[in-house]
Design a protein around this motif. Structure first.
Motif, mmCIF file in Angstrom:
data_model
loop_
_atom_site.group_PDB
_atom_site.id
_atom_site.type_symbol
_atom_site.label_atom_id
_atom_site.label_comp_id
_atom_site.label_asym_id
_atom_site.label_seq_id
_atom_site.Cartn_x
_atom_site.Cartn_y
_atom_site.Cartn_z
ATOM 1 N N PHE A 131 -14.484 4.342 -17.892
ATOM 2 C CA PHE A 131 -13.294 5.089 -17.512
ATOM 3 C C PHE A 131 -12.388 4.322 -16.554
ATOM 4 O O PHE A 131 -11.288 4.787 -16.252
ATOM 5 C CB PHE A 131 -13.675 6.416 -16.842
ATOM 6 C CG PHE A 131 -14.426 7.358 -17.745
ATOM 7 C CD1 PHE A 131 -14.154 7.445 -19.098
ATOM 8 C CD2 PHE A 131 -15.418 8.172 -17.217
ATOM 9 C CE1 PHE A 131 -14.845 8.310 -19.915
ATOM 10 C CE2 PHE A 131 -16.117 9.049 -18.027
ATOM 11 C CZ PHE A 131 -15.838 9.123 -19.380
ATOM 12 N N MET A 132 -12.861 3.185 -16.035
ATOM 13 C CA MET A 132 -12.044 2.482 -15.041
ATOM 14 C C MET A 132 -12.056 0.979 -15.263
ATOM 15 O O MET A 132 -13.046 0.426 -15.751
ATOM 16 C CB MET A 132 -12.520 2.803 -13.623
ATOM 17 C CG MET A 132 -13.952 2.430 -13.316
ATOM 18 S SD MET A 132 -14.388 2.748 -11.566
ATOM 19 C CE MET A 132 -14.129 4.512 -11.480
ATOM 20 N N LYS A 192 -21.765 13.663 -8.823
ATOM 21 C CA LYS A 192 -20.872 12.648 -8.285
ATOM 22 C C LYS A 192 -20.211 11.849 -9.406
ATOM 23 O O LYS A 192 -19.019 11.515 -9.335
ATOM 24 C CB LYS A 192 -21.648 11.703 -7.362
ATOM 25 C CG LYS A 192 -22.052 12.320 -6.033
ATOM 26 C CD LYS A 192 -22.722 11.286 -5.144
ATOM 27 C CE LYS A 192 -23.117 11.902 -3.796
ATOM 28 N NZ LYS A 192 -23.783 10.899 -2.925
ATOM 29 N N ASN A 193 -20.978 11.570 -10.435
ATOM 30 C CA ASN A 193 -20.422 10.831 -11.566
ATOM 31 C C ASN A 193 -19.411 11.681 -12.333
ATOM 32 O O ASN A 193 -18.400 11.169 -12.811
ATOM 33 C CB ASN A 193 -21.547 10.383 -12.502
ATOM 34 C CG ASN A 193 -22.498 9.414 -11.817
ATOM 35 O OD1 ASN A 193 -22.086 8.601 -11.005
ATOM 36 N ND2 ASN A 193 -23.781 9.514 -12.138
ATOM 37 N N ARG A 194 -19.694 12.985 -12.457
ATOM 38 C CA ARG A 194 -18.740 13.873 -13.122
ATOM 39 C C ARG A 194 -17.429 13.943 -12.341
ATOM 40 O O ARG A 194 -16.336 13.934 -12.929
ATOM 41 C CB ARG A 194 -19.345 15.264 -13.301
ATOM 42 C CG ARG A 194 -20.450 15.309 -14.355
ATOM 43 C CD ARG A 194 -20.828 16.729 -14.728
ATOM 44 N NE ARG A 194 -21.515 17.415 -13.645
ATOM 45 C CZ ARG A 194 -22.828 17.386 -13.450
ATOM 46 N NH1 ARG A 194 -23.604 16.670 -14.260
ATOM 47 N NH2 ARG A 194 -23.376 18.046 -12.449
ATOM 48 N N ALA A 195 -17.526 13.984 -11.013
ATOM 49 C CA ALA A 195 -16.320 14.004 -10.185
ATOM 50 C C ALA A 195 -15.542 12.700 -10.331
ATOM 51 O O ALA A 195 -14.305 12.695 -10.431
ATOM 52 C CB ALA A 195 -16.695 14.243 -8.722
ATOM 53 N N VAL A 245 -7.002 10.896 -13.934
ATOM 54 C CA VAL A 245 -5.707 11.228 -13.315
ATOM 55 C C VAL A 245 -5.183 10.125 -12.403
ATOM 56 O O VAL A 245 -3.987 10.080 -12.120
ATOM 57 C CB VAL A 245 -5.804 12.560 -12.532
ATOM 58 C CG1 VAL A 245 -6.110 13.704 -13.487
ATOM 59 C CG2 VAL A 245 -6.840 12.501 -11.428
ATOM 60 N N MET A 246 -6.060 9.232 -11.940
ATOM 61 C CA MET A 246 -5.621 8.170 -11.031
ATOM 62 C C MET A 246 -4.998 7.016 -11.810
ATOM 63 O O MET A 246 -5.419 6.711 -12.921
ATOM 64 C CB MET A 246 -6.809 7.655 -10.210
ATOM 65 C CG MET A 246 -7.365 8.642 -9.207
ATOM 66 S SD MET A 246 -8.861 8.030 -8.380
ATOM 67 C CE MET A 246 -8.192 6.595 -7.508
ATOM 68 N N LEU A 259 -7.490 2.524 -9.686
ATOM 69 C CA LEU A 259 -8.892 2.507 -10.116
ATOM 70 C C LEU A 259 -9.473 1.098 -10.041
ATOM 71 O O LEU A 259 -10.623 0.915 -9.640
ATOM 72 C CB LEU A 259 -9.005 3.034 -11.549
ATOM 73 C CG LEU A 259 -8.754 4.531 -11.748
ATOM 74 C CD1 LEU A 259 -8.653 4.838 -13.239
ATOM 75 C CD2 LEU A 259 -9.862 5.353 -11.110
ATOM 76 N N ALA A 260 -8.670 0.098 -10.420
ATOM 77 C CA ALA A 260 -9.130 -1.285 -10.359
ATOM 78 C C ALA A 260 -9.428 -1.701 -8.922
ATOM 79 O O ALA A 260 -10.414 -2.395 -8.650
ATOM 80 C CB ALA A 260 -8.088 -2.212 -10.983
ATOM 81 N N GLU A 261 -8.584 -1.259 -8.003
ATOM 82 C CA GLU A 261 -8.807 -1.581 -6.592
ATOM 83 C C GLU A 261 -10.047 -0.860 -6.066
ATOM 84 O O GLU A 261 -10.829 -1.423 -5.278
ATOM 85 C CB GLU A 261 -7.573 -1.198 -5.762
ATOM 86 C CG GLU A 261 -7.662 -1.578 -4.299
ATOM 87 C CD GLU A 261 -7.720 -3.081 -4.074
ATOM 88 O OE1 GLU A 261 -8.288 -3.502 -3.035
ATOM 89 O OE2 GLU A 261 -7.204 -3.842 -4.925
#
Length: 260
Positions: free
Chosen positions: A143-144, A231-234, A241-242, A247-249
């Motif tokens: 996802f990131m 925590k992984n679901r969050a 949305v980010m 996300l890369a940072e």
């Protein structure tokens, strides 16, 4: 391998970690097993699982190669595969331009090419019988953007996406596809990926038995996917949305060498 009426499971990457625990779930639920890895420990895993009362046959094969996948398919000896748990995978830490390209290629060939070929070989048989369940081990890493883990995260993004596409292609059949998307899990992954000096490498991780149990249960119910751990679901929800740059940072803070 003798043919009998018991259900038959094929589990790749089953010498340790999530794969071994997935194989254990299968054995505890009455499946005969064909377990696969490219390490000699796969024989020890088969001996351990056989104690549970069902047949567990080990195949040592390199699933980054077409020949390795063919070796696994031949070892099934024509026996119908009731469940396929495509779990084999490799990680690789550090910056992309600092990595040896042979290592990069091996991650791509194991996580994507070999996985796809195994799915193609066994999935076609399942579709012809109109029966079967498939579990693909993806990751929330898909996802990131994976700064300092770019190739691995890219392969998991592929698998996450592919699993939903294949599931939809098979929606008019009785073959189901489930994507297991764990977060950091207490396995040999971070050691093998040379990431023990990173923040994510040193943080508390999920129990592989818990991850496997949730994945196995989701597969048996025919569910589309499961993200293990709140925590992984969050984190997965936030990733939708980010901005990708943010996300890369964020990933840099977890995976940069020396961050631990």
């Amino acid at each position: 391998m003798a043919t009998n009426s018991r259900r038959f499971a094929v589990v790749s990457g089953a010498s340790s970690g999530i794969g071994l625990e997935l194989a254990r779930c299968c054995a505890e639920n009455g499946f005969d097993l064909l377990i696969v890895a490219d390490e000699p420990e796969i024989d020890d895993a088969a001996a351990e699982l056989s104690v549970l009362g069902h047949q567990a046959h080990a195949v040592k094969a390199d699933l980054s190669t077409i020949e390795g996948v063919e070796k696994v398919y031949a070892a099934c000896q024509g026996r119908p595969v009731d469940v396929l748990l495509a779990n084999a995978g490799r990680g690789l830490g550090h910056g992309f331009l600092d990595q040896d390209f042979d290592d990069v290629r091996r991650v791509v060939d194991t996580n994507i090419t070999g996985t796809l070929y195994l799915l193609h070989r066994i999935g076609r048989d399942m579709r012809a019988r109109n029966e079967g369940r498939i579990l693909i081990t993806g990751s929330i890493a898909g996802f990131m953007p994976g700064t300092f883990q770019a190739v691995y995260n890219g392969t998991k993004a592929f698998l996450d996406s592919f699993s939903f596409a294949l599931r939809n292609e098979l929606k008019d059949t009785d073959v189901t596809v489930t994507c297991l998307m764990p977060g950091p899990t207490e396995t040999e992954f971070f050691d093998r990926a040379d990431m023990q000096d990173t923040k994510v490498g040193q943080q508390k991780k999920d129990d592989p038995a818990m991850v496997a149990r949730l994945g196995f249960e989701a597969m048996m119910k025919g569910e589309s996917d499961v993200v293990t751990g709140w925590k992984n679901r969050a984190q997965a929800m936030a990733a939708h949305v980010m901005p990708a740059e943010q996300l890369a940072e964020m990933h840099r803070g977890m995976a940069e060498p020396g961050s631990g």
